[in-house]
Motif scaffolding. Structure first.
Motif, PDB file in Angstrom:
ATOM      1  N   GLN A  29       0.828  -1.205   0.000  1.00 55.23           N
ATOM      2  CA  GLN A  29       0.000   0.000   0.000  1.00 55.23           C
ATOM      3  C   GLN A  29       0.864   1.258   0.000  1.00 55.23           C
ATOM      4  O   GLN A  29       0.616   2.206  -0.748  1.00 55.23           O
ATOM      5  CB  GLN A  29      -0.946   0.011   1.204  1.00 55.23           C
ATOM      6  CG  GLN A  29      -1.878   1.197   1.235  1.00 55.23           C
ATOM      7  CD  GLN A  29      -2.811   1.238   0.044  1.00 55.23           C
ATOM      8  OE1 GLN A  29      -3.304   0.217  -0.410  1.00 55.23           O
ATOM      9  NE2 GLN A  29      -3.049   2.423  -0.488  1.00 55.23           N
ATOM     10  N   ARG A  30       1.892   1.252   0.827  1.00 54.43           N
ATOM     11  CA  ARG A  30       2.783   2.419   0.896  1.00 54.43           C
ATOM     12  C   ARG A  30       3.528   2.626  -0.423  1.00 54.43           C
ATOM     13  O   ARG A  30       3.687   3.751  -0.887  1.00 54.43           O
ATOM     14  CB  ARG A  30       3.760   2.257   2.051  1.00 54.43           C
ATOM     15  CG  ARG A  30       4.709   3.408   2.091  1.00 54.43           C
ATOM     16  CD  ARG A  30       5.236   3.710   3.397  1.00 54.43           C
ATOM     17  NE  ARG A  30       6.203   4.798   3.169  1.00 54.43           N
ATOM     18  CZ  ARG A  30       6.671   5.554   4.067  1.00 54.43           C
ATOM     19  NH1 ARG A  30       6.267   5.403   5.287  1.00 54.43           N
ATOM     20  NH2 ARG A  30       7.530   6.483   3.797  1.00 54.43           N
ATOM     21  N   MET A  32       2.436   1.781  -3.359  1.00 52.67           N
ATOM     22  CA  MET A  32       1.460   2.308  -4.314  1.00 52.67           C
ATOM     23  C   MET A  32       1.261   3.805  -4.104  1.00 52.67           C
ATOM     24  O   MET A  32       1.154   4.558  -5.076  1.00 52.67           O
ATOM     25  CB  MET A  32       0.131   1.555  -4.206  1.00 52.67           C
ATOM     26  CG  MET A  32       0.209   0.168  -4.798  1.00 52.67           C
ATOM     27  SD  MET A  32      -1.379  -0.677  -5.034  1.00 52.67           S
ATOM     28  CE  MET A  32      -1.956  -0.855  -3.373  1.00 52.67           C
ATOM     29  N   GLU A  33       1.236   4.240  -2.865  1.00 53.56           N
ATOM     30  CA  GLU A  33       1.097   5.662  -2.571  1.00 53.56           C
ATOM     31  C   GLU A  33       2.323   6.439  -3.044  1.00 53.56           C
ATOM     32  O   GLU A  33       2.202   7.479  -3.688  1.00 53.56           O
ATOM     33  CB  GLU A  33       0.889   5.886  -1.075  1.00 53.56           C
ATOM     34  CG  GLU A  33      -0.449   5.393  -0.566  1.00 53.56           C
ATOM     35  CD  GLU A  33      -0.535   5.367   0.951  1.00 53.56           C
ATOM     36  OE1 GLU A  33       0.428   5.787   1.636  1.00 53.56           O
ATOM     37  OE2 GLU A  33      -1.571   4.903   1.460  1.00 53.56           O
ATOM     38  N   GLN A  34       3.514   5.914  -2.731  1.00 52.51           N
ATOM     39  CA  GLN A  34       4.751   6.619  -3.087  1.00 52.51           C
ATOM     40  C   GLN A  34       4.950   6.710  -4.598  1.00 52.51           C
ATOM     41  O   GLN A  34       5.439   7.722  -5.100  1.00 52.51           O
ATOM     42  CB  GLN A  34       5.958   5.917  -2.462  1.00 52.51           C
ATOM     43  CG  GLN A  34       6.038   6.082  -0.975  1.00 52.51           C
ATOM     44  CD  GLN A  34       7.188   5.299  -0.367  1.00 52.51           C
ATOM     45  OE1 GLN A  34       7.647   4.305  -0.924  1.00 52.51           O
ATOM     46  NE2 GLN A  34       7.654   5.755   0.784  1.00 52.51           N
ATOM     47  N   GLN A  36       2.524   6.472  -6.797  1.00 52.00           N
ATOM     48  CA  GLN A  36       1.269   6.949  -7.378  1.00 52.00           C
ATOM     49  C   GLN A  36       0.686   5.937  -8.356  1.00 52.00           C
ATOM     50  O   GLN A  36       0.372   6.247  -9.504  1.00 52.00           O
ATOM     51  CB  GLN A  36       1.485   8.305  -8.055  1.00 52.00           C
ATOM     52  CG  GLN A  36       1.956   9.361  -7.087  1.00 52.00           C
ATOM     53  CD  GLN A  36       2.327  10.666  -7.756  1.00 52.00           C
ATOM     54  OE1 GLN A  36       2.390  10.753  -8.972  1.00 52.00           O
ATOM     55  NE2 GLN A  36       2.574  11.685  -6.957  1.00 52.00           N
ATOM     56  N   ASN A  38      -2.341   2.968  -8.986  1.00 49.87           N
ATOM     57  CA  ASN A  38      -3.715   2.669  -8.571  1.00 49.87           C
ATOM     58  C   ASN A  38      -3.934   1.224  -8.147  1.00 49.87           C
ATOM     59  O   ASN A  38      -4.963   0.907  -7.592  1.00 49.87           O
ATOM     60  CB  ASN A  38      -4.684   2.985  -9.708  1.00 49.87           C
ATOM     61  CG  ASN A  38      -4.718   4.460 -10.021  1.00 49.87           C
ATOM     62  OD1 ASN A  38      -4.234   5.271  -9.248  1.00 49.87           O
ATOM     63  ND2 ASN A  38      -5.277   4.805 -11.161  1.00 49.87           N
TER      64      ASN A  38
END
Length: 82
Positions: A29-30, A32-34, A36, A38
């Motif tokens: 999850q992290r 994917m956030e870093q 960007q 989906n």
């Protein structure tokens, strides 16, 4: 990242890294956030674009020498050649 890109599930990645399943979920999850991204597929594509993945050797996954993505599982060959 390489284990994820090789198509392993969170549970399989957790076993490979000797960490908890939930730890892998949080790390994915992290990432994917870093980056960007989906989703997991987008994360793999983004990691590849950025050069974050180790090159794959022939048809074997980058995980370990005993994961055979070609599907023949080394049948008929000595263990040292699998």
């Amino acid at each position: 990242m390489n284990l994820l890109y090789a198509g392993l599930s969170d549970a399989s990645i957790a076993r490979q890294l000797d960490v908890g399943h939930r730890t892998v979920q949080r790390r994915v999850q992290r990432l994917m956030e870093q980056l960007q991204a989906n989703g997991r597929v987008a994360l793999g594509a983004r990691a590849q674009e950025l050069g974050l993945l180790r090159p794959r050797r022939r048809e074997r996954a980058v995980v370990t020498g005993d994961v055979d993505v070609a599907g023949d599982h080394g049948v008929g060959r000595p263990f040292s050649q699998r």
